[in-house]
Design a protein around this motif. Structure first.
Motif, PDB file in Angstrom:
ATOM      1  N   PRO A 158      25.323  35.476 -14.280  1.00  0.00           N
ATOM      2  CA  PRO A 158      25.679  36.456 -14.635  1.00  0.00           C
ATOM      3  C   PRO A 158      26.151  37.735 -13.935  1.00  0.00           C
ATOM      4  CG  PRO A 158      24.766  35.109 -16.547  1.00  0.00           C
ATOM      5  CD  PRO A 158      24.034  34.511 -15.038  1.00  0.00           C
ATOM      6  N   THR A 198      23.457  36.722 -22.927  1.00  0.00           N
ATOM      7  CA  THR A 198      21.496  36.642 -23.215  1.00  0.00           C
ATOM      8  C   THR A 198      21.342  35.652 -24.094  1.00  0.00           C
ATOM      9  OG1 THR A 198      19.979  38.083 -23.142  1.00  0.00           O
ATOM     10  CG2 THR A 198      22.007  39.100 -24.630  1.00  0.00           C
ATOM     11  N   CYS A 236      18.074  32.045 -13.662  1.00  0.00           N
ATOM     12  CA  CYS A 236      18.839  31.933 -15.118  1.00  0.00           C
ATOM     13  C   CYS A 236      18.812  30.967 -15.745  1.00  0.00           C
ATOM     14  CB  CYS A 236      20.647  32.233 -15.018  1.00  0.00           C
ATOM     15  SG  CYS A 236      21.602  32.285 -16.528  1.00  0.00           S
ATOM     16  N   HIS A 237      18.339  31.584 -17.182  1.00  0.00           N
ATOM     17  CA  HIS A 237      18.399  30.043 -18.205  1.00  0.00           C
ATOM     18  C   HIS A 237      19.348  28.976 -18.668  1.00  0.00           C
ATOM     19  CE1 HIS A 237      13.779  31.587 -18.537  1.00  0.00           C
ATOM     20  NE2 HIS A 237      14.497  32.866 -18.709  1.00  0.00           N
ATOM     21  N   PHE A 238      20.505  29.874 -17.929  1.00  0.00           N
ATOM     22  CA  PHE A 238      21.487  29.323 -18.754  1.00  0.00           C
ATOM     23  C   PHE A 238      22.524  29.054 -17.234  1.00  0.00           C
ATOM     24  CE2 PHE A 238      19.961  31.489 -22.174  1.00  0.00           C
ATOM     25  CZ  PHE A 238      19.838  30.450 -23.450  1.00  0.00           C
ATOM     26  N   CYS A 275      15.861  34.805 -23.600  1.00  0.00           N
ATOM     27  CA  CYS A 275      15.644  35.600 -21.808  1.00  0.00           C
ATOM     28  C   CYS A 275      14.649  37.050 -22.206  1.00  0.00           C
ATOM     29  CB  CYS A 275      17.555  36.641 -21.988  1.00  0.00           C
ATOM     30  SG  CYS A 275      18.514  34.635 -21.712  1.00  0.00           S
ATOM     31  N   HIS A 280      18.203  41.360 -19.214  1.00  0.00           N
ATOM     32  CA  HIS A 280      19.095  40.645 -20.521  1.00  0.00           C
ATOM     33  C   HIS A 280      19.672  42.165 -21.425  1.00  0.00           C
ATOM     34  CE1 HIS A 280      14.945  42.124 -21.922  1.00  0.00           C
ATOM     35  NE2 HIS A 280      16.553  42.020 -23.094  1.00  0.00           N
ATOM     36  N   CYS A 312      22.889  42.108 -20.279  1.00  0.00           N
ATOM     37  CA  CYS A 312      24.220  40.567 -19.848  1.00  0.00           C
ATOM     38  C   CYS A 312      24.839  39.981 -21.017  1.00  0.00           C
ATOM     39  CB  CYS A 312      22.783  39.631 -19.180  1.00  0.00           C
ATOM     40  SG  CYS A 312      23.578  37.762 -19.393  1.00  0.00           S
TER      41      CYS A 312
HETATM   42 FE1  SF4 Z   1      21.515  36.644 -18.687  1.00  0.00          FE
HETATM   43 FE2  SF4 Z   1      20.304  34.266 -17.544  1.00  0.00          FE
HETATM   44 FE3  SF4 Z   1      19.237  36.836 -17.395  1.00  0.00          FE
HETATM   45 FE4  SF4 Z   1      19.809  34.965 -19.624  1.00  0.00          FE
HETATM   46  S1  SF4 Z   1      18.515  34.668 -18.153  1.00  0.00           S
HETATM   47  S2  SF4 Z   1      19.661  37.269 -19.372  1.00  0.00           S
HETATM   48  S3  SF4 Z   1      22.017  34.136 -19.689  1.00  0.00           S
HETATM   49  S4  SF4 Z   1      21.384  36.556 -16.910  1.00  0.00           S
END
Ligand code: SF4
Length: 335
Positions: free
Chosen positions: A250, A296, A319-321, A300, A290, A293
């Motif tokens: 993101p 989020t 990024c988790h997603f 996160c 986060h 984001c």
């Molecule tokens: Fe955003 Fe990815 Fe960070 Fe989660 S892990 S806050 S979705 S950038």
């Protein structure tokens, strides 16, 4: 190192002793640079991109603590003495900084400043150094090199001074040129000229380039690969097309949507990333992005996402997603 990358940065970390204790500015930064490659490092101010360049080249202040590796042809620059590093900076790594006025000696003629670098780092005699300096001034597009060499830096425009800095960076035919925000102080048309010049001259000299910038737009026609940094970490890296057309983080999406494009007629589509980059003294928990984001989720703020390659994405992102972000990037989730 035969067959290996020209520069291999592995698990680079840097912090500064302060009254708050050790303030971490870099955390586990890794990337490689191949011979002749053009690498862009992008991120907002405070992302750690300049600290990375300064750590590699031994230019951090004395209160810095650096760990990890930065191997140039297999030799770890972080283990070198200051004296050896000074030679590496002159001979094998050329530097171009944001403000040439801070780097050029105001009381010394332009030609003499280039000659000085050549004399300090090569076997050339005064006559040869003088000839080379005129040749370099010509190669970087300084008009009437004979006359210009006899002038002082204050008589040059910002763009011309930056051309001189490129000449100095290339004076000893380095393997790498590191340019740290070289066009930030210049107007847009001159910016494009300087970036083109950097690309052309480094190619002619066979030098790899690391171009550090806060503006992804600048890297579009320049970089082969891009490293995206946020809060002292690499959050995404890949070849230029992957980053531009298939972003999976993101933050990269946010940078792309806030890009200023010379060829973009409609400026009303620019969407800045909300909020500000975090202070290294007070980094958010989990993923440091986060609080800003739009994607989020509760996880996160709990877990730091590793930089990894996930199914369906052709380059690593932290990024988790990442898969969902890559899939839905065409939507307008980023505000
Ligand atoms: Fe955003 Fe990815 Fe960070 Fe989660 S892990 S806050 S979705 S950038």
């Amino acid at each position: 190192m035969a067959g290996g990358p020209l520069l291999e940065v592995r698990d680079l970390a840097a912090g500064f002793d302060s009254r708050h204790g050790l303030v971490k500015a870099l955390n586990g930064v890794s990337f490689v640079l191949e011979p002749g490659e053009r690498l862009g490092i992008v991120g907002e101010s405070g992302s750690g991109k300049s600290v990375t360049a300064h750590a590699i080249t031994g230019l951090l202040p004395s209160n810095a603590r650096v760990t990890g590796e930065a191997r140039l042809d297999g030799v770890d620059l972080l283990q070198m003495s200051k004296r050896k590093m000074r030679h590496v900076r002159g001979e094998r790594i050329g530097m171009v900084f944001q403000n040439p006025l801070h780097c050029l000696n105001p009381s010394m003629k332009i030609g003499a400043q280039i000659e000085e670098v050549i004399l300090a780092h090569t076997d050339a005699d005064k006559r040869e150094a003088s000839r080379r300096s005129l040749e370099l001034l010509d190669q970087v597009g300084i008009p009437s090199p004979d006359r210009s060499a006899q002038e002082y830096p204050h008589l040059f425009s910002g763009g011309m001074r930056q051309r001189v800095m490129i000449a100095i960076a290339l004076a000893c035919k380095p393997q790498i040129v590191i340019a740290d925000e070289p066009t930030t102080a210049l107007d847009v048309t001159i910016q494009a000229q300087i970036i083109d010049l950097l690309a052309e001259t480094c190619k002619a000299y066979g030098a790899a380039v690391i171009l550090i910038t806060h503006d992804l737009g600048i890297l579009a026609g320049f970089a082969d690969r891009i490293v995206v940094m946020y809060a002292g970490r690499v959050v995404e890296q890949g070849d230029v097309d992957s980053i531009y057309y298939r972003p999976a983080h993101p933050y990269t999406l946010g940078l792309l949507r806030s890009v200023t494009r010379i060829d973009e007629a409609r400026r009303d589509r620019l969407v800045p990333i909300t909020g500000n980059p975090p202070s290294p003294v007070l980094l958010p928990s989990g993923c440091a992005f986060h609080p800003r984001c739009p994607y989020t989720q509760p996880v996160c703020s709990e877990r730091v996402p590793p930089l990894e390659l996930k199914g369906g994405i052709d380059h690593p992102a932290a990024c988790h997603f990442a898969e969902e972000v890559a899939t839905h990037r065409a939507g307008d989730a980023v505000q």
